[in-house]
Design a protein around this motif. Structure first.
Motif, PDB file in Angstrom:
ATOM      1  N   ALA A  12      31.892  48.828 -47.832  1.00 42.48           N
ATOM      2  CA  ALA A  12      31.149  48.126 -48.886  1.00 42.48           C
ATOM      3  C   ALA A  12      30.932  49.013 -50.099  1.00 42.48           C
ATOM      4  CB  ALA A  12      29.809  47.644 -48.334  1.00 42.48           C
ATOM      5  N   ASP A  13      30.641  50.283 -49.861  1.00 39.72           N
ATOM      6  CA  ASP A  13      30.413  51.215 -50.974  1.00 39.72           C
ATOM      7  C   ASP A  13      31.704  51.500 -51.738  1.00 39.72           C
ATOM      8  OD1 ASP A  13      27.701  51.475 -50.520  1.00 39.72           O
ATOM      9  OD2 ASP A  13      27.888  53.283 -49.306  1.00 39.72           O
ATOM     10  N   TYR A  41      30.166  40.278 -33.849  1.00 38.10           N
ATOM     11  CA  TYR A  41      28.809  40.476 -33.332  1.00 38.10           C
ATOM     12  C   TYR A  41      27.787  39.711 -34.174  1.00 38.10           C
ATOM     13  CZ  TYR A  41      24.538  42.871 -31.872  1.00 38.10           C
ATOM     14  OH  TYR A  41      23.282  43.147 -31.406  1.00 38.10           O
ATOM     15  N   ILE A  42      27.938  39.763 -35.509  1.00 35.43           N
ATOM     16  CA  ILE A  42      27.001  39.081 -36.415  1.00 35.43           C
ATOM     17  C   ILE A  42      27.227  37.577 -36.398  1.00 35.43           C
ATOM     18  CG2 ILE A  42      26.282  38.831 -38.843  1.00 35.43           C
ATOM     19  CD1 ILE A  42      25.361  41.435 -37.598  1.00 35.43           C
ATOM     20  N   GLY A  43      28.488  37.166 -36.228  1.00 31.66           N
ATOM     21  CA  GLY A  43      28.824  35.750 -36.241  1.00 31.66           C
ATOM     22  C   GLY A  43      29.038  35.189 -37.622  1.00 31.66           C
ATOM     23  N   ALA A  44      29.501  36.043 -38.533  1.00 32.87           N
ATOM     24  CA  ALA A  44      29.730  35.595 -39.907  1.00 32.87           C
ATOM     25  C   ALA A  44      30.741  36.503 -40.585  1.00 32.87           C
ATOM     26  CB  ALA A  44      28.423  35.587 -40.701  1.00 32.87           C
ATOM     27  N   ARG A  49      38.645  40.054 -48.828  1.00 32.20           N
ATOM     28  CA  ARG A  49      39.659  40.943 -49.393  1.00 32.20           C
ATOM     29  C   ARG A  49      40.353  40.264 -50.569  1.00 32.20           C
ATOM     30  NH1 ARG A  49      42.677  44.733 -45.076  1.00 32.20           N
ATOM     31  NH2 ARG A  49      41.228  44.622 -43.335  1.00 32.20           N
ATOM     32  N   THR A  50      40.545  41.024 -51.651  1.00 31.31           N
ATOM     33  CA  THR A  50      41.378  40.577 -52.771  1.00 31.31           C
ATOM     34  C   THR A  50      42.553  41.545 -52.864  1.00 31.31           C
ATOM     35  OG1 THR A  50      40.225  41.929 -54.414  1.00 31.31           O
ATOM     36  CG2 THR A  50      39.302  39.756 -53.954  1.00 31.31           C
ATOM     37  N   LYS A  55      35.179  42.473 -51.468  1.00 25.38           N
ATOM     38  CA  LYS A  55      33.939  41.914 -51.999  1.00 25.38           C
ATOM     39  C   LYS A  55      33.046  41.457 -50.849  1.00 25.38           C
ATOM     40  CE  LYS A  55      32.254  38.303 -55.135  1.00 25.38           C
ATOM     41  NZ  LYS A  55      32.640  37.152 -55.987  1.00 25.38           N
ATOM     42  N   LEU A  56      31.740  41.704 -50.973  1.00 21.40           N
ATOM     43  CA  LEU A  56      30.790  41.255 -49.952  1.00 21.40           C
ATOM     44  C   LEU A  56      30.548  39.754 -50.064  1.00 21.40           C
ATOM     45  CD1 LEU A  56      28.075  44.064 -50.225  1.00 21.40           C
ATOM     46  CD2 LEU A  56      29.586  43.676 -48.277  1.00 21.40           C
ATOM     47  N   THR A  57      30.489  39.089 -48.918  1.00 20.84           N
ATOM     48  CA  THR A  57      30.027  37.707 -48.892  1.00 20.84           C
ATOM     49  C   THR A  57      28.499  37.700 -48.977  1.00 20.84           C
ATOM     50  OG1 THR A  57      29.811  37.682 -46.485  1.00 20.84           O
ATOM     51  CG2 THR A  57      31.976  37.080 -47.407  1.00 20.84           C
ATOM     52  N   LYS A  58      27.914  36.522 -49.033  1.00 22.85           N
ATOM     53  CA  LYS A  58      26.440  36.442 -49.032  1.00 22.85           C
ATOM     54  C   LYS A  58      25.883  37.040 -47.736  1.00 22.85           C
ATOM     55  CE  LYS A  58      25.488  34.416 -52.953  1.00 22.85           C
ATOM     56  NZ  LYS A  58      24.674  35.113 -53.984  1.00 22.85           N
ATOM     57  N   ALA A  59      26.531  36.733 -46.628  1.00 21.47           N
ATOM     58  CA  ALA A  59      26.110  37.322 -45.350  1.00 21.47           C
ATOM     59  C   ALA A  59      26.317  38.836 -45.378  1.00 21.47           C
ATOM     60  CB  ALA A  59      26.895  36.709 -44.199  1.00 21.47           C
TER      61      ALA A  59
END
Length: 296
Positions: A12-13, A41-44, A49-50, A55-59
């Protein structure tokens, strides 16, 4: 889980799988596998990827925020346990507002280096608001700021007071006045810090106290720039006595005699809960208090 979160934070960084893999000394497929395990594990879906970046999703944004907090607390826990039986050592992340960071902190760091050579300081300078945010997000261990902090999630300890004066340069006409009225300073060009800085907050409180509202304000991003502008005769300002010691000795900046000034403000140490203080943090805070006591 902590490994999965560390990999996710790095991706992410860096906004890039390859650069994250390089930083983590892993292969890119291994990094991708770790991200897939975390998403399962999170389920989301956490990352999009571009062609050029990630890029981060809202989750992903939610997980990133909490992952930083979780890994920060895990690191702090390890440090606290380790320091029970060992000498303080390692990285100490320090944040300071501009006045304290530029004019007081260097002297304290010099003493830290002499007395505790195994503590390695890393310093971030910013305005008071930024330093408070850095404490909350676990980007720094301890902060020193001027002014007031209202966040209930931050531990605040007042360590010293500071005197604030209206100042003018030797090339500025009002410099030569023995006494200056409130109306006179109201009509002058004012050079002020940006919104969010402790010095700007103190300046706004000064205006309220003197019941003035100067119409001509220029915002500068650092105290050093303000001092140079004041010396050049661009306008007047409201600064800590600590910041103009050299200029007063040289006669290039003068403290103006305005009724209702100087005004005191506090210097405070801000951290998380005292229960999470490492030995290094406590020793550093003690150094600050001792230094300021000896300066009085």
């Amino acid at each position: 889980m902590d490994q999965l979160l560390s990999v996710f934070i790095s991706v992410a960084d860096k906004r890039n799988f390859s650069r994250a893999a390089e930083e983590l000394h892993m292969t890119q497929p291994a990094v991708s596998q770790q991200i897939q395990l975390l998403e399962k594990y999170i389920g989301a879906k956490l990352l999009l990827r571009t062609n050029k970046s990630v890029k981060l999703t809202k989750a992903g944004e939610i997980v990133y925020l909490h992952a930083k907090e979780i890994t920060g607390l895990y690191k702090r826990m390890s440090e606290l346990v380790n320091e029970l039986h060992n000498e303080p050592t390692g990285l100490l992340k320090i944040g300071a507002s501009y006045t304290f960071g530029e004019y007081v902190l260097p002297h304290i760091l010099a003493k830290l280096k002499i007395q505790f050579q195994n503590i390695v300081p890393s310093v971030q300078i910013g305005n008071t608001r930024d330093i408070a945010k850095a404490i909350i997000s676990h980007e720094i261990d301890v902060g020193i700021v001027e002014g007031e902090i209202s966040n209930t999630n931050i531990y605040i300890k007042t360590i010293s007071t500071d005197q604030m004066y209206i100042v003018a340069g030797g090339k500025y006409p009002i410099y030569h006045n023995k006494e200056v009225t409130r109306r006179q300073v109201e009509q002058e060009n004012w050079i002020v810090r940006e919104e969010g800085s402790g010095t700007r907050d103190a300046t706004e409180k000064l205006f309220q106290s003197l019941e003035i509202r100067p119409p001509k304000l220029m915002e500068f991003g650092s105290t050093q720039l303000i001092k140079e502008a004041v010396e050049a005769g661009l306008g007047i300002s409201y600064l800590s006595e600590l910041t103009v010691k050299k200029e007063r000795l040289l006669g290039t900046i003068q403290l103006l005699n305005v009724k209702g000034t100087p005004i005191r403000r506090n210097f405070s140490v801000i951290t998380e809960s005292p229960e999470l203080h490492t030995k290094s943090m406590n020793l550093f805070i003690e150094l600050i208090e001792n230094y300021l006591t000896n300066q009085r």
